[in-house]
Design a protein around this motif. Structure first.
Motif, PDB file in Angstrom:
ATOM      1  N   PHE A  15       0.888  -1.161   0.000  1.00  0.00           N
ATOM      2  CA  PHE A  15       0.000   0.000   0.000  1.00  0.00           C
ATOM      3  C   PHE A  15       0.923   1.206   0.000  1.00  0.00           C
ATOM      4  O   PHE A  15       1.654   1.412   0.974  1.00  0.00           O
ATOM      5  N   VAL A  20       3.305  -4.816   2.612  1.00  0.00           N
ATOM      6  CA  VAL A  20       2.537  -5.540   3.637  1.00  0.00           C
ATOM      7  C   VAL A  20       2.745  -7.047   3.494  1.00  0.00           C
ATOM      8  O   VAL A  20       2.995  -7.736   4.484  1.00  0.00           O
ATOM      9  N   PRO A  39       0.523 -11.261  14.641  1.00  0.00           N
ATOM     10  CA  PRO A  39       0.305  -9.970  15.294  1.00  0.00           C
ATOM     11  C   PRO A  39      -0.551  -9.029  14.442  1.00  0.00           C
ATOM     12  O   PRO A  39      -0.631  -9.205  13.225  1.00  0.00           O
ATOM     13  N   SER A  40      -1.142  -8.067  15.107  1.00  0.00           N
ATOM     14  CA  SER A  40      -1.901  -7.041  14.419  1.00  0.00           C
ATOM     15  C   SER A  40      -1.005  -6.343  13.395  1.00  0.00           C
ATOM     16  O   SER A  40       0.154  -6.050  13.683  1.00  0.00           O
ATOM     17  N   GLY A  41      -1.523  -6.148  12.189  1.00  0.00           N
ATOM     18  CA  GLY A  41      -0.734  -5.475  11.153  1.00  0.00           C
ATOM     19  C   GLY A  41       0.158  -6.400  10.343  1.00  0.00           C
ATOM     20  O   GLY A  41       0.871  -5.962   9.454  1.00  0.00           O
ATOM     21  N   SER A  42       0.090  -7.725  10.618  1.00  0.00           N
ATOM     22  CA  SER A  42       0.983  -8.642   9.901  1.00  0.00           C
ATOM     23  C   SER A  42       0.462  -8.994   8.499  1.00  0.00           C
ATOM     24  O   SER A  42       1.177  -9.615   7.724  1.00  0.00           O
ATOM     25  N   GLY A  43      -0.784  -8.632   8.189  1.00  0.00           N
ATOM     26  CA  GLY A  43      -1.294  -8.840   6.836  1.00  0.00           C
ATOM     27  C   GLY A  43      -2.372  -9.906   6.718  1.00  0.00           C
ATOM     28  O   GLY A  43      -2.765 -10.285   5.607  1.00  0.00           O
ATOM     29  N   LYS A  44      -2.925 -10.359   7.844  1.00  0.00           N
ATOM     30  CA  LYS A  44      -3.936 -11.434   7.811  1.00  0.00           C
ATOM     31  C   LYS A  44      -5.180 -11.005   7.036  1.00  0.00           C
ATOM     32  O   LYS A  44      -5.653 -11.729   6.147  1.00  0.00           O
ATOM     33  N   THR A  45      -5.700  -9.820   7.372  1.00  0.00           N
ATOM     34  CA  THR A  45      -6.911  -9.353   6.694  1.00  0.00           C
ATOM     35  C   THR A  45      -6.642  -9.112   5.209  1.00  0.00           C
ATOM     36  O   THR A  45      -7.500  -9.376   4.366  1.00  0.00           O
ATOM     37  N   THR A  46      -5.439  -8.661   4.898  1.00  0.00           N
ATOM     38  CA  THR A  46      -5.106  -8.431   3.485  1.00  0.00           C
ATOM     39  C   THR A  46      -5.159  -9.763   2.717  1.00  0.00           C
ATOM     40  O   THR A  46      -5.673  -9.804   1.586  1.00  0.00           O
TER      41      THR A  46
HETATM   42  P1  ADP Z   1      -3.846  -7.768  10.190  1.00  0.00           P
HETATM   43  O1  ADP Z   1      -5.158  -8.277   9.685  1.00  0.00           O
HETATM   44  O2  ADP Z   1      -2.835  -8.848  10.364  1.00  0.00           O
HETATM   45  O3  ADP Z   1      -3.984  -6.926  11.437  1.00  0.00           O
HETATM   46  P2  ADP Z   1      -3.921  -6.089   7.862  1.00  0.00           P
HETATM   47  O4  ADP Z   1      -3.901  -6.989   6.697  1.00  0.00           O
HETATM   48  O5  ADP Z   1      -5.232  -5.495   8.281  1.00  0.00           O
HETATM   49  O6  ADP Z   1      -3.213  -6.807   9.103  1.00  0.00           O
HETATM   50  O7  ADP Z   1      -2.939  -4.873   7.625  1.00  0.00           O
HETATM   51  C1  ADP Z   1      -1.579  -5.022   7.329  1.00  0.00           C
HETATM   52  C2  ADP Z   1      -0.959  -3.654   7.090  1.00  0.00           C
HETATM   53  O8  ADP Z   1      -1.463  -3.106   5.890  1.00  0.00           O
HETATM   54  C3  ADP Z   1      -1.239  -2.640   8.184  1.00  0.00           C
HETATM   55  O9  ADP Z   1      -0.065  -1.903   8.389  1.00  0.00           O
HETATM   56  C4  ADP Z   1      -2.311  -1.781   7.587  1.00  0.00           C
HETATM   57  O10 ADP Z   1      -2.256  -0.478   8.107  1.00  0.00           O
HETATM   58  C5  ADP Z   1      -1.988  -1.809   6.105  1.00  0.00           C
HETATM   59  N1  ADP Z   1      -3.175  -1.659   5.251  1.00  0.00           N
HETATM   60  C6  ADP Z   1      -4.188  -2.554   5.131  1.00  0.00           C
HETATM   61  N2  ADP Z   1      -5.108  -2.126   4.240  1.00  0.00           N
HETATM   62  C7  ADP Z   1      -4.667  -0.922   3.794  1.00  0.00           C
HETATM   63  C8  ADP Z   1      -5.167   0.057   2.848  1.00  0.00           C
HETATM   64  N3  ADP Z   1      -6.301  -0.151   2.165  1.00  0.00           N
HETATM   65  N4  ADP Z   1      -4.426   1.163   2.651  1.00  0.00           N
HETATM   66  C9  ADP Z   1      -3.274   1.372   3.305  1.00  0.00           C
HETATM   67  N5  ADP Z   1      -2.749   0.511   4.196  1.00  0.00           N
HETATM   68  C10 ADP Z   1      -3.418  -0.623   4.444  1.00  0.00           C
END
Ligand code: ADP
Length: 255
Positions: A15, A20, A39-46
């Protein structure tokens, strides 16, 4: 071994200038139950959003049932697979979110019926019958005509599961589905997921902080750390016998 239904091949995602995901290789096989931790921010949701086709990779391939969703042109530019193909892939993937995302103006039965009727073009009587069966399965057969606002968080989350299941997905994605719930409501939601998992047919990817649950339900646990898969193996190997220091310190928080 059966062919994977999903393959990530060297998937990167940035991003802006933040990298990420830094080269994810991942196969998901039919009926496999994967717990994705980290951990939070590791990219799971992505990763979950990419599986849902809501997010495009910066590079690499995501192959669903043998078809590449995205193609690279010469020069590295990414081109979407055709919309028809993306739609058909979306139809095979169900998702349950942290915040339920139910339609507030519809009863819970209507919440379940709407996608089969409008997306899958199923006839109303059959969609209604199957929706009732799914709501009974998640223990809400007596709440069909209630609105989401009349339900507890745990009940709303069970509606969200019934609504996803009624689409008969091949893969179900659960993104921290118990994190927004009061502690006393977590158990009833995990129990429904456990029942679905034991039925066995669908592949499931669960982003979760419930380590005991992962140990119990998952076939495989993946530890994502700083954008790479740092551990990937049997639940007991990853959760109980790994020497990875970052994993140890992550798990320590849940003890
Ligand atoms: P997790 O689910 O493990 O907490 P995420 O996948 O939500 O992690 O996010 C991983 C990183 O990507 C974080 O630093 C988050 O801020 C960044 N991020 C996620 N989506 C976006 C986006 N649409 N734009 C910018 N940064 C993003």
């Amino acid at each position: 071994m059966t062919d994977p239904i999903v393959q990530f091949k060297d998937v990167h995602k940035s991003f802006g200038d933040v990298d990420v995901l830094k080269g994810i290789n991942l196969d998901i096989r039919p009926a496999e139950k994967i717990a994705l931790i980290g951990p939070s921010g590791s990219g799971k949701t992505t990763i979950i959003r990419m599986l849902m086709t809501l997010e495009e990779p910066t590079s690499g391939q995501i192959i669903v049932e043998g078809d590449n969703l995205w193609q690279m042109e010469k020069g590295g530019k990414l081109v979407r697979a055709n919309e028809k193909h993306l739609r058909s892939v979306r139809g095979e993937i169900g998702m349950v979110f942290q915040h339920f995302n139910l339609f507030p103006h519809m009863t819970i039965l209507e919440n379940c019926m709407t996608a089969p009727i409008h997306v899958q073009k199923e006839n109303k009587a059959s969609a209604r019958k199957r929706s009732i069966e799914m709501l009974e399965k998640v223990g809400l057969g007596d709440k069909l005509d209630n609105y989401p606002s009349q339900l507890s968080g745990g009940q709303k989350q069970r509606v969200a599961m019934a609504r996803a299941l009624v689409m008969r997905p091949k893969i179900m994605l659960f993104d921290e589905v118990t994190s927004a719930l009061d502690p006393e409501l977590v158990g009833e939601v995990l129990e429904v997921i456990r029942d679905i998992a034991y039925e066995g047919e669908m592949a499931m990817v669960l982003v979760t902080h419930e380590m005991d649950f992962a140990l119990d339900v998952a076939d495989r646990v993946i530890f994502l750390d700083e954008g790479v898969i740092a551990e990937d193996g049997k639940p007991e190997d990853v959760l109980q016998h790994s020497n990875n220091e970052r994993l140890q310190s992550f798990l320590h928080r849940f003890r």
